[in-house]
Motif scaffolding. Sequence first.
Motif, mmCIF file in Angstrom:
data_model
loop_
_atom_site.group_PDB
_atom_site.id
_atom_site.type_symbol
_atom_site.label_atom_id
_atom_site.label_comp_id
_atom_site.label_asym_id
_atom_site.label_seq_id
_atom_site.Cartn_x
_atom_site.Cartn_y
_atom_site.Cartn_z
ATOM 1 N N GLU A 46 1.091 -1.039 0.126
ATOM 2 C CA GLU A 46 0.120 -0.157 -0.066
ATOM 3 C C GLU A 46 0.791 1.744 -0.066
ATOM 4 O O GLU A 46 0.382 2.676 -0.368
ATOM 5 N N ASN A 47 2.239 0.975 0.367
ATOM 6 C CA ASN A 47 2.823 2.628 0.537
ATOM 7 C C ASN A 47 3.394 2.480 -0.829
ATOM 8 O O ASN A 47 3.301 2.163 -1.713
ATOM 9 N N PRO A 48 3.364 4.189 -0.952
ATOM 10 C CA PRO A 48 3.249 4.228 -2.583
ATOM 11 C C PRO A 48 4.844 4.454 -3.201
ATOM 12 O O PRO A 48 4.358 3.963 -4.960
ATOM 13 N N THR A 49 5.427 4.316 -2.152
ATOM 14 C CA THR A 49 7.200 3.335 -3.146
ATOM 15 C C THR A 49 7.058 2.348 -3.446
ATOM 16 O O THR A 49 7.705 2.404 -4.994
ATOM 17 N N PHE A 50 6.306 0.925 -3.287
ATOM 18 C CA PHE A 50 6.522 0.194 -2.966
ATOM 19 C C PHE A 50 4.816 -0.450 -4.420
ATOM 20 O O PHE A 50 5.449 -1.861 -4.712
ATOM 21 N N SER A 51 4.438 0.493 -4.069
ATOM 22 C CA SER A 51 2.868 -0.442 -4.902
ATOM 23 C C SER A 51 2.726 -0.948 -6.068
ATOM 24 O O SER A 51 2.608 -2.053 -6.610
ATOM 25 N N LEU A 52 4.045 0.220 -7.065
ATOM 26 C CA LEU A 52 3.997 -0.667 -8.154
ATOM 27 C C LEU A 52 4.866 -1.741 -8.633
ATOM 28 O O LEU A 52 3.924 -2.825 -9.117
ATOM 29 N N TYR A 53 5.765 -2.365 -7.171
ATOM 30 C CA TYR A 53 6.367 -3.323 -7.574
ATOM 31 C C TYR A 53 5.692 -4.556 -7.175
ATOM 32 O O TYR A 53 6.137 -5.844 -6.972
ATOM 33 N N PHE A 54 4.028 -4.770 -6.405
ATOM 34 C CA PHE A 54 3.801 -5.136 -6.142
ATOM 35 C C PHE A 54 3.031 -5.566 -7.108
ATOM 36 O O PHE A 54 1.475 -6.884 -7.181
ATOM 37 N N THR A 55 2.316 -5.398 -8.148
ATOM 38 C CA THR A 55 1.168 -5.525 -9.090
ATOM 39 C C THR A 55 1.620 -6.480 -10.216
ATOM 40 O O THR A 55 3.431 -6.625 -10.860
ATOM 41 N N LYS A 56 0.719 -7.092 -10.626
ATOM 42 C CA LYS A 56 1.253 -8.101 -11.514
ATOM 43 C C LYS A 56 1.764 -7.933 -13.085
ATOM 44 O O LYS A 56 2.365 -8.268 -13.748
#
Length: 194
Positions: A46-56
């Motif tokens: 949910e953190n904006p810094t890491f949220s991109l890397y958790f997407t499929k």
Amino acid sequence: MYVINAVVNNKPDKVVDFFIKMTPELQSQNEWRDWFVLPYVKNPEENPTFSLYFTKQWQDTLLVSLHNFLASIFQYMPTPTLMHFEEDANKIAKLEQRNESLKNRLALLIDRGSELSVTPYQVEPPPHLLDDFYIIAQENNTIDSQGKSLKNLIRNMGTGSSPILGRKDTSSTSKKRLGSASGRSMKTGQFTDT
């Protein structure tokens, strides 16, 4: 990707181990500076810094990019010897099978050869196919015979077979008559005026 998978699978100890081992290499790179806080962030997806890397979508893009990168490298670099192992093993197996079949055929031919009674036949070569060495050998025989006849001629020169040199004196009176008539001195063998 490794760190994200460790967080998703709830393995914080793997994340900490990763950063401990990789700190000397990663701490000088600016893009990794924010990642060192990842083990201490609650709900990093949910953190904006890491949220991109958790997407499929990001994970699929990373896998496709990695696959393309490796395919390009393998296309332009020589194939490692280890990758030829299976191909070489197949070649060796085929060669061994071929060798065995040839050995079997040879053994069969040898067995059949002992059953057959074949008598060798000597064939003389036709005269037009005689080689130069045969002709030279024949010439040497004629030269040898010519040399022997010449030697015999020289040997027989001093014997009675020669009509001129081998003539013997039949009468001593004829010599005296010849010597006195011609004015030749028998002792010196020189001519004198009488």
